[in-house]
Design a protein around this motif. Structure first.
Motif, PDB file in Angstrom:
ATOM      1  N   LEU A  36     113.653 -47.175 109.316  1.00  0.00           N
ATOM      2  CA  LEU A  36     112.529 -47.012 108.394  1.00  0.00           C
ATOM      3  C   LEU A  36     112.335 -45.539 108.041  1.00  0.00           C
ATOM      4  N   ARG A  37     112.447 -44.656 109.015  1.00  0.00           N
ATOM      5  CA  ARG A  37     112.308 -43.210 108.765  1.00  0.00           C
ATOM      6  C   ARG A  37     113.335 -42.753 107.722  1.00  0.00           C
ATOM      7  N   ARG A  38     114.583 -43.203 107.863  1.00  0.00           N
ATOM      8  CA  ARG A  38     115.630 -42.838 106.884  1.00  0.00           C
ATOM      9  C   ARG A  38     115.276 -43.361 105.492  1.00  0.00           C
ATOM     10  N   GLU A  39     114.793 -44.599 105.435  1.00  0.00           N
ATOM     11  CA  GLU A  39     114.482 -45.223 104.145  1.00  0.00           C
ATOM     12  C   GLU A  39     113.252 -44.625 103.476  1.00  0.00           C
ATOM     13  N   LEU A  40     112.396 -43.960 104.243  1.00  0.00           N
ATOM     14  CA  LEU A  40     111.197 -43.337 103.675  1.00  0.00           C
ATOM     15  C   LEU A  40     111.300 -41.815 103.642  1.00  0.00           C
ATOM     16  N   ALA A  41     112.496 -41.302 103.913  1.00  0.00           N
ATOM     17  CA  ALA A  41     112.729 -39.854 103.840  1.00  0.00           C
ATOM     18  C   ALA A  41     112.518 -39.386 102.404  1.00  0.00           C
ATOM     19  N   PRO A  42     112.139 -38.122 102.231  1.00  0.00           N
ATOM     20  CA  PRO A  42     111.871 -37.617 100.874  1.00  0.00           C
ATOM     21  C   PRO A  42     113.001 -37.880  99.880  1.00  0.00           C
ATOM     22  N   GLU A  43     114.236 -37.769 100.325  1.00  0.00           N
ATOM     23  CA  GLU A  43     115.354 -37.970  99.389  1.00  0.00           C
ATOM     24  C   GLU A  43     115.590 -39.441  99.062  1.00  0.00           C
ATOM     25  N   ALA A  44     114.999 -40.357  99.810  1.00  0.00           N
ATOM     26  CA  ALA A  44     115.205 -41.790  99.585  1.00  0.00           C
ATOM     27  C   ALA A  44     114.127 -42.419  98.713  1.00  0.00           C
ATOM     28  N   VAL A  45     112.979 -41.741  98.577  1.00  0.00           N
ATOM     29  CA  VAL A  45     111.846 -42.299  97.850  1.00  0.00           C
ATOM     30  C   VAL A  45     111.665 -41.544  96.540  1.00  0.00           C
ATOM     31  N   ASP A  46     111.590 -42.277  95.459  1.00  0.00           N
ATOM     32  CA  ASP A  46     111.425 -41.690  94.124  1.00  0.00           C
ATOM     33  C   ASP A  46     109.966 -41.278  93.932  1.00  0.00           C
ATOM     34  N   THR A  47     109.636 -40.068  94.370  1.00  0.00           N
ATOM     35  CA  THR A  47     108.258 -39.613  94.243  1.00  0.00           C
ATOM     36  C   THR A  47     107.897 -39.237  92.813  1.00  0.00           C
ATOM     37  N   ALA A  48     108.871 -39.196  91.942  1.00  0.00           N
ATOM     38  CA  ALA A  48     108.571 -38.966  90.522  1.00  0.00           C
ATOM     39  C   ALA A  48     107.800 -40.150  89.951  1.00  0.00           C
ATOM     40  N   ALA A  49     107.834 -41.257  90.672  1.00  0.00           N
ATOM     41  CA  ALA A  49     107.147 -42.455  90.207  1.00  0.00           C
ATOM     42  C   ALA A  49     105.633 -42.250  90.161  1.00  0.00           C
ATOM     43  N   GLY A  50     105.112 -41.371  91.002  1.00  0.00           N
ATOM     44  CA  GLY A  50     103.677 -41.144  91.034  1.00  0.00           C
ATOM     45  C   GLY A  50     102.944 -42.028  92.021  1.00  0.00           C
ATOM     46  N   LEU A  51     103.552 -43.146  92.410  1.00  0.00           N
ATOM     47  CA  LEU A  51     102.964 -44.045  93.394  1.00  0.00           C
ATOM     48  C   LEU A  51     104.089 -44.673  94.212  1.00  0.00           C
ATOM     49  N   VAL A  52     103.918 -44.643  95.517  1.00  0.00           N
ATOM     50  CA  VAL A  52     104.852 -45.311  96.417  1.00  0.00           C
ATOM     51  C   VAL A  52     104.095 -46.471  97.058  1.00  0.00           C
ATOM     52  N   VAL A  53     104.638 -47.674  96.894  1.00  0.00           N
ATOM     53  CA  VAL A  53     104.029 -48.872  97.462  1.00  0.00           C
ATOM     54  C   VAL A  53     104.931 -49.351  98.601  1.00  0.00           C
ATOM     55  N   ILE A  54     104.355 -49.407  99.793  1.00  0.00           N
ATOM     56  CA  ILE A  54     105.083 -49.907 100.952  1.00  0.00           C
ATOM     57  C   ILE A  54     104.623 -51.346 101.175  1.00  0.00           C
ATOM     58  N   ASP A  55     105.497 -52.282 100.848  1.00  0.00           N
ATOM     59  CA  ASP A  55     105.162 -53.704 100.962  1.00  0.00           C
ATOM     60  C   ASP A  55     105.553 -54.197 102.351  1.00  0.00           C
ATOM     61  N   LEU A  56     104.552 -54.360 103.205  1.00  0.00           N
ATOM     62  CA  LEU A  56     104.761 -54.830 104.570  1.00  0.00           C
ATOM     63  C   LEU A  56     104.383 -56.303 104.719  1.00  0.00           C
ATOM     64  N   SER A  57     104.385 -57.030 103.619  1.00  0.00           N
ATOM     65  CA  SER A  57     103.994 -58.445 103.645  1.00  0.00           C
ATOM     66  C   SER A  57     104.830 -59.270 104.605  1.00  0.00           C
TER      67      SER A  57
END
Length: 119
Positions: A36-57
């Motif tokens: 999870l840490r790797r998948e949420l690392a700054p280089e893995a998340v498109d922060t240009a999107a303006g919103l990051v949604v973590i779906d833990l459903s």
């Protein structure tokens, strides 16, 4: 489930309008937290999107290792002016977020449609 079977964490990324959605399924604990840490690392998340949604459903359990990762994502995102929202209806996940106070820092909503900005 076989008690000896390793817990598998499934993570996928997608864009939904102006949001970067990270869908997580399984259990988040000391064994799966590094993934999870790797998948949420700054280089893995498109922060240009303006919103990051973590779906833990589809996450049935989250421990302190997972909560620490979410807190770190919140901190990094806030520094960049990016919002973070968590989606879950799972009692165990909501309770963990509540006990630690993370639900006061990160909005927690019941479904993905509620998390996504209106287009």
């Amino acid at each position: 489930m076989d008690e000896g079977a390793p817990v598998v964490l499934r993570i996928s990324h997608r864009r939904a309008g102006t949001a970067h959605v990270v869908e997580v399924a399984g259990e988040i604990d000391a064994g799966t937290a590094p993934e999870l840490r790797r998948e949420l690392a700054p280089e893995a998340v498109d922060t240009a999107a303006g919103l990051v949604v973590i779906d833990l459903s589809e996450v049935r359990f989250i421990d302190s290792a997972g909560l620490t990762i979410l807190a770190g994502l919140h901190r990094r995102s806030r520094e960049r002016g990016v919002g973070v929202t968590v989606v879950t209806r799972q009692y165990a996940v909501k309770r963990a977020l509540s006990i630690t106070g993370l639900d006061e820092l990160i909005p927690v909503v019941a479904d993905l449609a509620e998390a996504l900005p209106a287009e």
